[in-house]
Design an enzyme around this catalytic site. Structure first.
Site: not given
Ligand code: ATP
Ligand code: MG
Length: 140
Positions: A11, A51, A114, A117, A128
């Site tokens: 990211k 997303y 974070n 992804h 994807e």
């Molecule tokens: P990713 O899809 O990026 O691999 P993930 O599957 O662990 O991450 P998801 O729940 O799919 O988590 O959320 C997608 C992304 O949205 C997260 O990686 C983070 O960057 C962002 N995100 C998720 N929850 C929050 C939150 N509560 N506040 C801000 N950003 C968030």
């Molecule tokens: Mg995710």
């Protein structure tokens, strides 16, 4: 266990801090092979589509702004059980909850920024990968 492919994004917080090599080292140390990789700057439309499942969430607009705030590295990773394995290597979404040694524990700045992804299912991995790569760009 089957050989799988998963989709990864390093990211904008990772590219900004010059951490793509350090993250790739963790990926490779875990036995995952980087079979496709390119650096792109996502458009707003690409980030919104990618997303889309989170469209109704309160953090959606901020997430799209973040994902388009700088370059990212999109990747295809291949290996035994690659989808679940990469989720393990990344660690929990919130770095505060991520296990020691994981990408997010070591490198993430926040729950949003974070660093990585990884696809959450075989179905999403296929969608994807096809969204960002042509078949001829993936070299196993
Ligand atoms: P990713 O899809 O990026 O691999 P993930 O599957 O662990 O991450 P998801 O729940 O799919 O988590 O959320 C997608 C992304 O949205 C997260 O990686 C983070 O960057 C962002 N995100 C998720 N929850 C929050 C939150 N509560 N506040 C801000 N950003 C968030
Ligand atoms: Mg995710």
């Amino acid at each position: 266990m089957a050989t799988e492919r998963t989709f990864s994004i390093l990211k904008p917080d990772a590219t900004r801090r010059n951490l793509t090599g350090a993250i790739n080292a963790k990926i490779e140390a875990a036995g995952l092979r980087i079979v496709a990789q390119k650096r792109i700057h996502m458009t707003t439309q690409q980030a919104e589509t990618f997303y889309g499942v989170h469209r109704e969430r309160g953090f959606f607009r901020d997430l799209v702004t973040f994902m388009t705030s700088g370059p990212v590295v999109v990747q295809v990773l291949e290996g035994e059980n690659a989808i679940a394995k990469y989720r393990e290597v990344m660690g929990a979404t919130n770095p505060a909850n991520a296990a020691p040694g994981t990408i997010r524990k070591e490198f993430a700045e926040s729950i949003e920024a974070n660093s990585a992804h990884g696809s959450d299912s075989a179905e999403n991995a296929a969608i994807e990968i096809a969204y960002f790569f042509a078949g001829c760009e993936i070299v196993g």
